[in-house]
Design a protein around this motif. Sequence first.
Motif, short mmCIF file in Angstrom:
data_model
loop_
_atom_site.label_atom_id
_atom_site.label_comp_id
_atom_site.label_asym_id
_atom_site.label_seq_id
_atom_site.Cartn_x
_atom_site.Cartn_y
_atom_site.Cartn_z
N LYS A 3 0.98 -1.13 -0.18
CA LYS A 3 -0.14 -0.05 -0.16
C LYS A 3 0.80 1.22 0.06
O LYS A 3 1.94 1.38 0.69
N ILE A 4 0.45 2.36 -0.88
CA ILE A 4 1.24 3.35 -1.15
C ILE A 4 0.40 4.56 -0.72
O ILE A 4 -0.73 4.47 -0.86
N GLY A 5 1.15 5.64 -0.31
CA GLY A 5 0.44 6.96 0.21
C GLY A 5 1.32 7.93 -0.84
O GLY A 5 2.40 8.00 -0.77
N LEU A 30 3.02 -4.28 -10.85
CA LEU A 30 1.83 -3.15 -10.43
C LEU A 30 0.81 -3.77 -9.84
O LEU A 30 0.07 -2.97 -9.39
N GLN A 31 0.63 -5.37 -10.24
CA GLN A 31 -0.72 -5.66 -9.83
C GLN A 31 -0.80 -5.91 -8.27
O GLN A 31 -1.90 -6.22 -7.55
N SER A 32 0.38 -5.72 -7.53
CA SER A 32 0.41 -5.94 -6.25
C SER A 32 0.42 -4.68 -5.49
O SER A 32 0.71 -4.67 -4.45
N ILE A 33 0.42 -3.59 -6.21
CA ILE A 33 0.42 -2.14 -5.46
C ILE A 33 -0.95 -1.57 -5.64
O ILE A 33 -2.00 -1.55 -6.09
N ILE A 69 0.28 1.94 5.53
CA ILE A 69 1.05 2.32 4.41
C ILE A 69 2.56 1.90 4.26
O ILE A 69 2.99 2.09 5.43
N ASP A 70 2.88 1.25 3.28
CA ASP A 70 4.37 0.77 3.18
C ASP A 70 5.15 1.76 2.66
O ASP A 70 6.52 2.07 2.89
N ILE A 71 4.82 2.58 1.45
CA ILE A 71 5.84 3.40 0.70
C ILE A 71 5.03 4.91 0.64
O ILE A 71 3.76 4.89 0.29
N ALA A 313 10.84 -1.02 -7.71
CA ALA A 313 12.05 -1.49 -7.12
C ALA A 313 12.02 -1.89 -5.64
O ALA A 313 12.33 -2.85 -5.11
N ILE A 314 11.23 -0.99 -4.83
CA ILE A 314 11.16 -1.28 -3.56
C ILE A 314 10.17 -2.55 -3.37
O ILE A 314 10.48 -3.55 -2.48
N VAL A 315 9.39 -2.54 -3.96
CA VAL A 315 8.14 -3.71 -4.04
C VAL A 315 9.00 -4.99 -4.46
O VAL A 315 8.46 -6.12 -3.67
N GLY A 316 9.88 -5.06 -5.28
CA GLY A 316 10.56 -6.14 -5.51
C GLY A 316 11.55 -6.73 -4.46
O GLY A 316 11.44 -7.94 -4.23
#
Length: 436
Positions: A3-5, A30-33, A69-71, A313-316
Motif C-alpha cells: 500500500k502506498i500513500g 504493478l498488480q500488487s500495488i 501504508i508501506d511506501i 524496485a522497493i516492491v521487488g
Amino acid sequence: MVKIGILGLGTVGTGTVQILRDPVGRHHLLQSIEIQRVGVKSIDKPRAVDLPSELVTTDLDSIVSDPDIDIIVELMGGIEPARSLMLKAIAHGKHIVTANKAVIAKFGDEIFTAANQAGVYVMLEAAVGGGIPVIQPLKQSLGVNRIQRITGIINGTTNYILTRMTVEGGEFADILADAQKLGYAEADPTADVDGLDAGDKIAILASLAFGGRIKRDDVYCEGIRKISATDIAYADKLNFVIKLLAIAERVESGGVSVRVHPTFVPKDRPLATVNGVYNAILVEGEPLGQVMLFGPGAGAGATASAVVSDILAIVGVMQTNSSHEDAVNSPNTSLHPLLSCSHSHYSEMAPLSSLRSSFYVRFLCIDVPGVIGKLGTCFGEHHVSIESIVQTGFQGDRAEIVVVTHEVSEGDFESALAEIRGLDSIASIPSIVRVL
C-alpha cells in the motif's frame, strides 16, 4: 498488497496515479500495488484523474503516519513541508520515493542518515533527468567504473531558451517571456535560468558518482541571463553552440569539482545536438569510456515513469524478504546495498580557482590605439595564453573585441581580468563564457 500513500496530485502525481491504475501490459508487480491515500492541498480543485473521495485528504500527517501504508511517494515539491513529512514517514518505518531534487540536494544527509537508521529506502530516480534512468545506472550498471566526469544538460527550460536563441537569433528576455506564455518556464524562472535547479541535480549525481556527500552550497552556479544574441552569433562563427552545462569531475590536483555554467560546446560533440526541452547526461569512466543518456527531462509521463520504477524496485525487494512485516517495520532491516545510500562522509571539494578551462570573453572598449596590445599584455603577465583576439566591429561608439584563450587556470584568468577591468580603455565586459 503493498500500500502506498501519495503526497501531491499535480502533474507528476496525476501521471503516477494513471500508471498505477492502468497496469495492463506493464510490469506484473504493478498488480500488487494499491493506492491507500492521496494527499492534496485542496479537495475541491478540478483534477485530470478521478479518485474515490475516501482516498483523497488534506491531512498529510495522517498519511505519513498511517500504519497500513508501506511506501510514501512525495511529489509535492519545495522544501517544506516535504522535508518534514519525509522524515516523519521514515520515523514510522516507511520507504520513500521522491522527485524532489531540492530537498535531497539540501537535506539529503539528514534524510539518508535517518533512512539508514530506520532500515528503509529513499529512492529518487525522478529527481534528476525526468524520465531518463540515471540514478540506478550510476548505482548499479555503471557502479564498477571509476567515474571521472559527468557532464549534463539537465534543465529543460534553459535548454529550450538557448535552442530558440540559436535558431531564431532572439534575445534572452524576449524568448523567456514567450517560454513563460507557452508553459515551458515558470512565472518565477529564477531556479531555472540562474542554474539553481541544475545545481541541485548535479549535486545528487556527483554524490552518487564519487561516493561522498556534496554540500549544496559548495556547488558553483551561474545561469544564462547574461547570454545575448551577440554571444550566440559569435559561438556559431567559431563552430560552437552555447549550452548550460552541469559538470561534476575529479580534479587532478585533488578533490572534486561540481559546477553549473554556460559553456561553448563544439558542434561535433554529442551534447551540442541536444535541443529543446530534452536532457542528456554524459558519463565518463574507466573502463567504460563514455556513455550518454538522453531523453525527455520533464513532463507528466516521463517523470511519473521514473517514480513508478522506483516504487517497483522497493516492491521487488519487499517481496523477496521472508516476512513482509519485518521488511517494513524492523528498524534494523538489512538494506539492499545497490538500492540504499551507503556513504556518509563528504567529498573534498576543489576550489574553482584550481580548475583549468578555456574562455571566451567579449570586451566593449573605448576606440583608442593600443587596446588590443594592452589586453594581450595583461593576459600574458598572468600566464593566460590567447588563442585568438580580434576586433569584430562596433556597438554604438564602443569597439567590440573578442578573445578566446587556451586552457588556463581559473585563478590566473580571474587575476588577469581584475587588472583589465582597471584599464581606462575598457568600458565593460558583457560576456565571459567557458569553453568545453
